[in-house]
Scaffold this active site. Sequence first.
Site, PDB file in Angstrom:
ATOM      1  N   GLU A 256      15.329  51.243 -26.521  1.00  0.00           N
ATOM      2  CA  GLU A 256      16.067  49.995 -26.269  1.00  0.00           C
ATOM      3  C   GLU A 256      15.274  48.807 -26.791  1.00  0.00           C
ATOM      4  OE1 GLU A 256      17.009  49.271 -22.095  1.00  0.00           O
ATOM      5  OE2 GLU A 256      16.989  47.113 -22.478  1.00  0.00           O
TER       6      GLU A 256
ATOM      7  N   ARG B 174      15.607  39.553 -26.870  1.00  0.00           N
ATOM      8  CA  ARG B 174      14.895  38.415 -26.290  1.00  0.00           C
ATOM      9  C   ARG B 174      14.055  37.658 -27.309  1.00  0.00           C
ATOM     10  NH1 ARG B 174      12.467  41.334 -20.897  1.00  0.00           N
ATOM     11  NH2 ARG B 174      14.327  42.592 -20.553  1.00  0.00           N
TER      12      ARG B 174
ATOM     13  N   THR C  16      19.233  43.583 -22.823  1.00  0.00           N
ATOM     14  CA  THR C  16      19.325  42.165 -22.465  1.00  0.00           C
ATOM     15  C   THR C  16      20.555  41.514 -23.111  1.00  0.00           C
ATOM     16  OG1 THR C  16      16.890  42.205 -22.571  1.00  0.00           O
ATOM     17  CG2 THR C  16      17.889  40.126 -21.998  1.00  0.00           C
TER      18      THR C  16
ATOM     19  N   LYS D 207      22.554  50.853 -14.938  1.00  0.00           N
ATOM     20  CA  LYS D 207      21.127  50.527 -14.930  1.00  0.00           C
ATOM     21  C   LYS D 207      20.835  49.935 -13.547  1.00  0.00           C
ATOM     22  CE  LYS D 207      18.182  46.903 -16.927  1.00  0.00           C
ATOM     23  NZ  LYS D 207      17.299  46.714 -18.076  1.00  0.00           N
TER      24      LYS D 207
HETATM   25  C1  3PG Z   1      13.129  44.600 -18.632  1.00  0.00           C
HETATM   26  O1  3PG Z   1      14.299  44.321 -18.774  1.00  0.00           O
HETATM   27  O2  3PG Z   1      12.186  43.816 -18.819  1.00  0.00           O
HETATM   28  C2  3PG Z   1      12.903  45.995 -18.253  1.00  0.00           C
HETATM   29  O3  3PG Z   1      13.415  46.187 -17.000  1.00  0.00           O
HETATM   30  C3  3PG Z   1      11.508  46.456 -18.388  1.00  0.00           C
HETATM   31  O4  3PG Z   1      10.814  46.167 -17.265  1.00  0.00           O
HETATM   32  P1  3PG Z   1       9.261  46.538 -17.243  1.00  0.00           P
HETATM   33  O5  3PG Z   1       8.591  45.650 -18.240  1.00  0.00           O
HETATM   34  O6  3PG Z   1       8.868  46.215 -15.823  1.00  0.00           O
HETATM   35  O7  3PG Z   1       9.145  47.992 -17.568  1.00  0.00           O
END
Ligand code: 3PG
Length: 212
Positions: free
Chosen positions: A45, A49, A73, A133
């Site tokens: 994924e 961002r 995201t 999720k």
């Molecule tokens: C996110 O969207 O940042 C994910 O949930 C990843 O989270 P993490 O960095 O705590 O693994």
Amino acid sequence: MAGKTEKLLSILKLQPVVPVLIVDDAKSAVGLARALVAGGLKAIEITMRTPAALDAVKAVASEVEGANVGAGTILNARDFDAAVKAGSTFIVSPGVTPGVLDAARGSEVPLLPGAATASEAMALREAGYEVLKFFPAEQAGGAAYLKALSSPLTGTFFCPTGGISLKNARDYLSLPNVVCVGGSWVAPKELVSAGDWAGITKLASEAAALKA
Ligand code: 3PG
């Protein structure tokens, strides 16, 4: 929807851990994705961002053999459509909006929508989503919270993400309502910026050896 759920499950079940990536440089995304695939993590994924994210999806989709690249995201319909156009094979959102659900309805690419409460999960069930999720997993109540949802929400499955690492991934993966977990720990910033692909492959192999 059944076809899209199957499609999503076939991707999520490729491995116990889906790497969640924040990519600053589309070029390094190819090396990073190759390193993850070499370690056994094929579904990847890339979060929307950073300005490089869409180019990173394009590059991984076209250049990395064996990778199944999705976009994370996704906050609105415009991002959904752009991510699909770039070659994403699945879409992940931290929560949902009517716009995101509309875009998902009009697309063949499956959505993994975020939920953190029983009501959110029930609303998504009504919209036809069985695989969600669970976000942000640790902060929302962790594995104990998700376990408590498993009996009343039978038939709903989760990919928990947020605060998960090699240390606590098993707590989630042992639950009957968990398909896989997501996490950024397999691609730490220091290793990525150093181009330490062997180090990433090692982390990916450890993650791939966890059992869902
Ligand atoms: C996110 O969207 O940042 C994910 O949930 C990843 O989270 P993490 O960095 O705590 O693994």
